[in-house]
Design an enzyme around this catalytic site. Structure first.
Site, PDB file in Angstrom:
ATOM      1  N   CYS A 173       0.784  -1.167   0.007  1.00 30.80           N
ATOM      2  CA  CYS A 173      -0.028   0.076   0.157  1.00 30.80           C
ATOM      3  C   CYS A 173       0.984   1.191   0.178  1.00 30.80           C
ATOM      4  CB  CYS A 173      -0.893   0.089   1.076  1.00 30.80           C
ATOM      5  SG  CYS A 173      -2.041   1.190   1.406  1.00 30.80           S
ATOM      6  N   ASP A 230      -8.769  -3.418  -7.736  1.00 28.62           N
ATOM      7  CA  ASP A 230      -8.620  -2.289  -6.584  1.00 28.62           C
ATOM      8  C   ASP A 230      -9.038  -1.186  -7.151  1.00 28.62           C
ATOM      9  OD1 ASP A 230      -7.129  -0.577  -5.224  1.00 28.62           O
ATOM     10  OD2 ASP A 230      -5.162  -1.681  -5.167  1.00 28.62           O
ATOM     11  N   HIS A 262      -7.491  -4.316  -3.523  1.00 33.11           N
ATOM     12  CA  HIS A 262      -6.353  -3.802  -2.701  1.00 33.11           C
ATOM     13  C   HIS A 262      -6.159  -4.676  -1.639  1.00 33.11           C
ATOM     14  CE1 HIS A 262      -3.641  -0.552  -1.804  1.00 33.11           C
ATOM     15  NE2 HIS A 262      -3.912  -0.358  -0.564  1.00 33.11           N
TER      16      HIS A 262
END
Length: 294
Positions: A173, A230, A262
């Site tokens: 991330c 995502d 994600h």
């Protein structure tokens, strides 16, 4: 400058922490425990827990320009000259999942270190919601500060016997974005693996460049691992990054998982995709081995 890098085992005067507070308690409070508040709820049934058997793992403090920076380290016991992998956290900071990832790399034969890169801005593990976390800590953390801190942590790993001629970096991330940027910043990095890190976006005084801006000139091979579902990283931006990388000579690659969203590697979260996480981990280890981080 000789005091730039200091291990948590070093002696520090009691006055540095106030009456009745010892360094061990400070470490525990600074590094945190469990999972980050904003990442809840935790899905226990899929959460990976890597054993400490055969490992030497500990929390440390690295003093950088007068700032105590917590660092979690894991490596195989009784081994030296190990390749080094920097493990860069999500927006949630260095909590149990990131520490476990470090232990997984240690099981694979690495010295893995996870520094708290938000420490000057606050304790990311204690913030209760993502909006406050992004506003009050993440957005206020300058990329230049992160690059400098990582440079010093690399020096610290060398002091502890790590082989920084075999230096890798991986991140998730927010840490995925940092992986791209640090690979561009430090030519001594042999390889990087970026998990679903943001690639494009606006710039500002704290975030002066995005990965797309460094892609063409990048020299370090980075493997990008992304999910087609995502919602925060559109496939259009992934394809833009792929084309920019192709115009350079870093030999970087991007792999997109069609059924992943994600945070598909985050085994403690509902977003976890076991098959893609396992495949991504295999690809990451192979990427490091292929490119001199082994």
């Amino acid at each position: 400058m000789k005091d730039l890098v200091s291990d948590g085992s070093s002696l520090v005067s009691a006055s540095a922490f106030g009456d009745g507070v010892d360094r061990r308690n400070f470490l525990k409070a600074a590094v945190g425990s469990g999972f980050a508040a904003a990442s809840l709820p935790v899905v226990a049934q899929t959460m990976v827990q890597t054993s400490l058997d055969g490992l030497d793992a500990a929390d440390h403090i690295v003093v950088i320009n007068g700032q105590d920076v917590p660092v979690y380290r894991a490596q195989p016991k009784d081994r030296t000259n190990l390749p080094v992998v920097l493990v860069i956290s999500e927006i949630f900071g260095v909590h149990e999942y990131i520490k476990d990832v470090a232990r997984r790399f240690a099981k694979a034969g690495y010295m893995a270190v996870a520094p708290d890169l938000f420490v000057r801005q606050g304790d990311a593990t204690k913030v209760a919601n993502i909006a406050d976390l992004m506003r009050d800590i993440v957005s206020k953390t300058p990329d230049a500060q992160v690059m400098s801190d990582l440079d010093t942590v690399v020096k610290w790993t060398k002091q502890r016997g790590g082989n920084t001629d075999k230096l890798g970096i991986t991140g998730f991330c927010w840490g995925g974005r940092i992986t791209w940027l640090y690979a561009a910043h430090n030519p001594n990095v042999k390889a990087g693996v970026a998990w679903y890190g943001r690639l494009v976006g606006e710039t500002n005084a704290n975030q002066t460049r995005q990965p797309i801006d460094v892609a063409q000139a990048l020299k370090v091979p980075v493997l990008g691992l992304y999910g087609a579902k995502d919602q925060g990283i559109p496939l259009e931006s992934v394809e833009r990054m792929r084309k920019a990388l192709a115009s350079g000579n870093s030999r970087s690659q991007i792999h997109v998982y069609p059924n992943a969203g994600h945070a598909f590697h985050a085994d403690y979260r509902p977003s976890f995709n076991a098959d893609d996480a396992k495949d991504g981990w295999s690809k990451a280890l192979n990427w490091f081995s292929t490119h001199g981080v082994a």
